[in-house]
Design a protein around this motif. Structure first.
Motif, mmCIF file in Angstrom:
data_model
loop_
_atom_site.group_PDB
_atom_site.id
_atom_site.type_symbol
_atom_site.label_atom_id
_atom_site.label_comp_id
_atom_site.label_asym_id
_atom_site.label_seq_id
_atom_site.Cartn_x
_atom_site.Cartn_y
_atom_site.Cartn_z
ATOM 1 N N UNK A 202 0.807 -1.219 0.000
ATOM 2 C CA UNK A 202 0.000 0.000 0.000
ATOM 3 C C UNK A 202 0.840 1.269 0.000
ATOM 4 N N UNK A 203 2.106 1.158 0.373
ATOM 5 C CA UNK A 203 3.042 2.277 0.272
ATOM 6 C C UNK A 203 4.442 1.696 0.171
ATOM 7 N N UNK A 204 5.408 2.565 -0.140
ATOM 8 C CA UNK A 204 6.759 2.045 -0.377
ATOM 9 C C UNK A 204 7.805 2.639 0.558
ATOM 10 N N UNK A 205 7.518 3.821 1.140
ATOM 11 C CA UNK A 205 8.553 4.540 1.876
ATOM 12 C C UNK A 205 8.073 4.964 3.250
ATOM 13 N N UNK A 206 8.975 4.901 4.221
ATOM 14 C CA UNK A 206 8.751 5.401 5.573
ATOM 15 C C UNK A 206 9.693 6.576 5.796
ATOM 16 N N UNK A 207 9.140 7.743 6.104
ATOM 17 C CA UNK A 207 9.939 8.951 6.302
ATOM 18 C C UNK A 207 10.035 9.247 7.801
ATOM 19 N N UNK A 267 16.287 0.442 2.297
ATOM 20 C CA UNK A 267 15.819 0.977 1.011
ATOM 21 C C UNK A 267 14.406 1.529 1.101
ATOM 22 N N UNK A 268 13.707 1.222 2.179
ATOM 23 C CA UNK A 268 12.342 1.737 2.363
ATOM 24 C C UNK A 268 12.296 2.968 3.266
ATOM 25 N N UNK A 269 13.410 3.333 3.905
ATOM 26 C CA UNK A 269 13.407 4.389 4.914
ATOM 27 C C UNK A 269 14.231 5.590 4.458
ATOM 28 N N UNK A 270 13.644 6.771 4.556
ATOM 29 C CA UNK A 270 14.358 8.013 4.299
ATOM 30 C C UNK A 270 14.236 8.921 5.518
ATOM 31 N N UNK A 271 15.180 9.861 5.652
ATOM 32 C CA UNK A 271 15.157 10.803 6.766
ATOM 33 C C UNK A 271 14.863 12.206 6.255
ATOM 34 N N UNK A 272 14.089 12.947 7.033
ATOM 35 C CA UNK A 272 13.696 14.306 6.667
ATOM 36 C C UNK A 272 14.010 15.228 7.842
ATOM 37 N N UNK A 273 14.814 16.267 7.640
ATOM 38 C CA UNK A 273 15.175 17.185 8.726
ATOM 39 C C UNK A 273 13.966 17.819 9.410
ATOM 40 N N UNK A 274 12.834 17.887 8.721
ATOM 41 C CA UNK A 274 11.632 18.472 9.341
ATOM 42 C C UNK A 274 11.189 17.704 10.573
ATOM 43 N N UNK A 275 11.563 16.426 10.660
ATOM 44 C CA UNK A 275 11.132 15.598 11.778
ATOM 45 C C UNK A 275 12.159 15.547 12.903
ATOM 46 N N UNK A 276 13.225 16.329 12.804
ATOM 47 C CA UNK A 276 14.193 16.424 13.894
ATOM 48 C C UNK A 276 13.679 17.427 14.923
ATOM 49 N N UNK A 277 13.872 17.136 16.202
ATOM 50 C CA UNK A 277 13.470 18.073 17.254
ATOM 51 C C UNK A 277 14.476 19.223 17.364
ATOM 52 N N UNK A 278 14.016 20.426 17.768
ATOM 53 C CA UNK A 278 14.955 21.520 18.028
ATOM 54 C C UNK A 278 15.986 21.167 19.101
ATOM 55 N N UNK A 279 15.574 20.398 20.095
ATOM 56 C CA UNK A 279 16.495 19.919 21.135
ATOM 57 C C UNK A 279 16.157 18.461 21.395
ATOM 58 N N UNK A 280 17.055 17.566 21.038
ATOM 59 C CA UNK A 280 16.782 16.135 21.122
ATOM 60 C C UNK A 280 17.187 15.578 22.485
ATOM 61 N N UNK A 281 16.476 14.539 22.904
ATOM 62 C CA UNK A 281 16.850 13.748 24.073
ATOM 63 C C UNK A 281 17.516 12.486 23.539
ATOM 64 N N UNK A 282 18.810 12.344 23.798
ATOM 65 C CA UNK A 282 19.583 11.292 23.133
ATOM 66 C C UNK A 282 19.463 9.920 23.783
#
Length: 325
Positions: A202-207, A267-282
């Protein structure tokens, strides 16, 4: 009485309390809450009561109507990413909402005459930029989001009302806990739902955003048991509830694809900077020794079982929606 009755924790807790013979009330905001119908279908034994954590008189009225022995405050603006965009709303509901509920309990006589027991849903996000690892009840807080800051206020005001007014009030500092009932906006359910849809074609990519943060993930159904156990003690105390094991977001993604039988998940996963937090908890990982020793609580569902449970559920849900089941 449970606030946040429509969330995953509220629903699991309602089922637990019902199994123990409780009369369960759920606090809901507004007349047209879209999730009310879901509660009616899934939890027909719950009696819904109108109230709003932003409105003290409504909370007093709800307590007078229900006369509860126990109040579980699970309601919050709980999506961390949203808290950066709506910081004031988060502070008002997630922070000041706790104060209003405590004040309502105090006004309703939550001490000697009508000893209402209060549970506050605190969060591992309060630890934020952690001062020690693992995190325990005595670890200093360093929140890294408006949500975390609001939760610190809610936690500290619960301690203050316990010390100042003798209320039976305690907090559970729960580390990340997930389930098939988790909202789709949360990263774990976003992952398992996407994996299910990819499996079904039903879909190909997870962002996603950052794949490296490490979390201590447990099963919500286990964690609500600890909430109930906290309110059964003679004296109120605060407890860390966690598995003591940590995994990266990347590990959760890999486990989900593997369970679905999909190889080469990258191959199904991409990263998008929009989903990064301004301050991350590592890194968050909890030490639940106190809960083990004083409550006799331990988690029953491990990480792999949790991921499998969520993936299987989403495959079933998406198959049904697509007419494939």
């Amino acid at each position: 009485m449970i606030t946040g009755i429509t969330g995953q924790d509220g629903r699991y807790l309602a089922e637990l309390l019902n199994s123990k013979g409780y009369e369960v009330f759920g606090l809901v905001k507004g007349q047209n809450n879209p999730r009310v119908e879901l509660i009616g279908q899934e939890l027909p034994f719950v009696e819904l009561v109108s109230g709003d954590l932003q409105d003290l008189p409504s909370l007093v009225a709800a307590l007078e109507q229900t006369q509860p022995h126990e109040v579980y405050n699970l309601a919050a603006i709980s999506f961390v990413a949203l808290s950066f965009k709506q910081a004031e709303l988060t502070a008002n509901v997630t922070g000041l909402g706790v104060l209003r509920m405590l004040e309502a309990i105090r006004m309703a006589g939550g001490s000697q005459n009508n000893p209402i027991r209060f549970y506050q849903a605190s969060s591992s996000e309060m630890f934020g930029k952690v001062r020690e690892t693992p995190q325990r009840e005595t670890t200093p807080f360093y929140p890294r989001s408006p949500y975390g800051v609001a939760k610190v206020f809610g936690h500290d005001i619960t301690v203050n009302y316990r010390d100042s007014y003798g209320l039976y009030a305690c907090s559970g500092i729960l580390f990340n806990h997930e389930s098939p009932r988790r909202g789709l906006e949360f990263v774990t359910r976003k992952i398992t739902n996407a994996v299910a849809r990819i499996k079904l074609g039903l879909q190909d990519t997870l962002v996603l955003g950052d794949l490296e943060p490490r979390r201590d993930w447990g099963f919500a159904g286990d964690y609500v048991q600890a909430m109930w156990q906290m309110l059964q003690r003679d004296e109120p105390e605060d407890f860390v509830i966690a598995t003591g094991k940590t995994h990266r977001v990347r590990d959760f993604v890999a486990a989900a694809f593997t369970h679905a039988g999909i190889e080469d998940w990258e191959r199904h996963v991409t990263q998008d900077p929009r989903f990064f937090r301004p301050a991350e908890v590592d890194l968050l990982v909890g030490d639940a020794t106190k809960a083990h020793e004083k409550l006799g609580w331990k988690p029953e569902v491990d990480f792999d079982q949790l991921v499998a449970m969520m993936v299987d559920n989403d495959i079933e849900v998406e198959s049904r929606k697509a007419g494939l089941a």
